[in-house]
Enzyme design. Sequence first.
Site, PDB file in Angstrom:
ATOM      1  CB  SER A  88      35.543 -33.287 -55.554  1.00 24.71           C
ATOM      2  OG  SER A  88      34.132 -33.321 -55.574  1.00 24.71           O
ATOM      3  CB  CYS A 106      26.118 -49.547 -41.386  1.00 22.67           C
ATOM      4  SG  CYS A 106      24.977 -50.888 -41.032  1.00 22.67           S
TER       5      CYS A 106
END
Length: 392
Positions: free
Chosen positions: A199, A325
């Site tokens: 990437s 989260c």
Amino acid sequence: MKQIYLDHASTTPVRPEVVEAMVPYFTEHFGNPSSIYPLGQEASDAVAGARAALAGILGASPREVYFTSGGTEADNWALKGFARANAAKGRHIVTSAIEHHAVLHACEALEKEGFAVTYLPVDEHGLVRPADFEAALRPDTILASIMFANNEIGTIEPVAELAAIAREHGVAFHTDAVQAFGHVPIDVKALGIDMLSASSHKLYGPKGVGLLYIRKGLKVANFIDGGQQERGRRGSTENVPGIVGFAKAAELAVDEMDAEHDRQLALRDHAIRRVLAEIPSAKLNGSWESRLANNVNVSFEFIEGEGMLLSLAARGICVSSGSACTSGSLDPSHVLLAIGLPHEIAHGSLRMTLGRDTTRADVDAAIDALAAAGANLTSRTLLKKRGTNLWL
């Protein structure tokens, strides 16, 4: 407040030289590479030049390099494309428990299609054991995917040894090299790699562009239908500015690789030593020896990683936590759990990844802030455990 950016494994700023190389392909050389008139051919030549440059860095042929939208797409294409194209030969895949979610979720998707996947355990440093790898191979194994270097703990896997074992058993070998490409030397032929993902934005290039190396002769299904781009295997008009920027960033990274590796290695080891010496119950996660030069991943007892991250962010220091989260619940990193950390310790982890602009002063300021935040958060945690009212 000065911002100190220590999250280069997440993304990197685009270098000015890369922006300069890209700009003409947004403006005067804006043609579609599939067009036959000169404006289009200028763009086509730029894509061909970038492909040749990146292939040269990998030790590959330009015809073995395919451009993608990034590492996630490249991983998905490698696993799904190869598995579906070779299902008649077997339906078993081997990977590791600490892969990036782009690989793990691709494997989960293939399991729903009837493929069997073995998720190898790793040792306490995050290393895949070659003996475990070989033992997992079966007569119906067609593909193995083991990352070159882990994105969280920086552990560099024994790719050459694993690829050699795979080759002996007639198994194709893919590696997610998103964190490694441009940071360590990679020669796909010398290492025996069949497919490799990389990437741009991890090495100071633009976001939204990556590559998949596919060894000549390997049978891999097309990923996107709808055009003749990428020799008919991945339809969609090429991101010419991004491709040009990717190649420029990779060339600069290779030119500076040795010097930058040594500089970052010294900073990394300085940071690790300070953390282990100055913060009680601090522990290094991953291998110290077989590790990317810019990666510091540490865990702390009695401290939640998110609290540490927010405390540092308030001081202008950008790092990442070993917890994610998701949907309102805080889950510890699958990588940290895989190397044997209990949940409560995995929650108290922090990753700092250095970059080409990181200085020793930046590192020291971050460690100073980390030590102060750690002392404060540890005191609060212990007081809570004793039932003390913190607001008194």
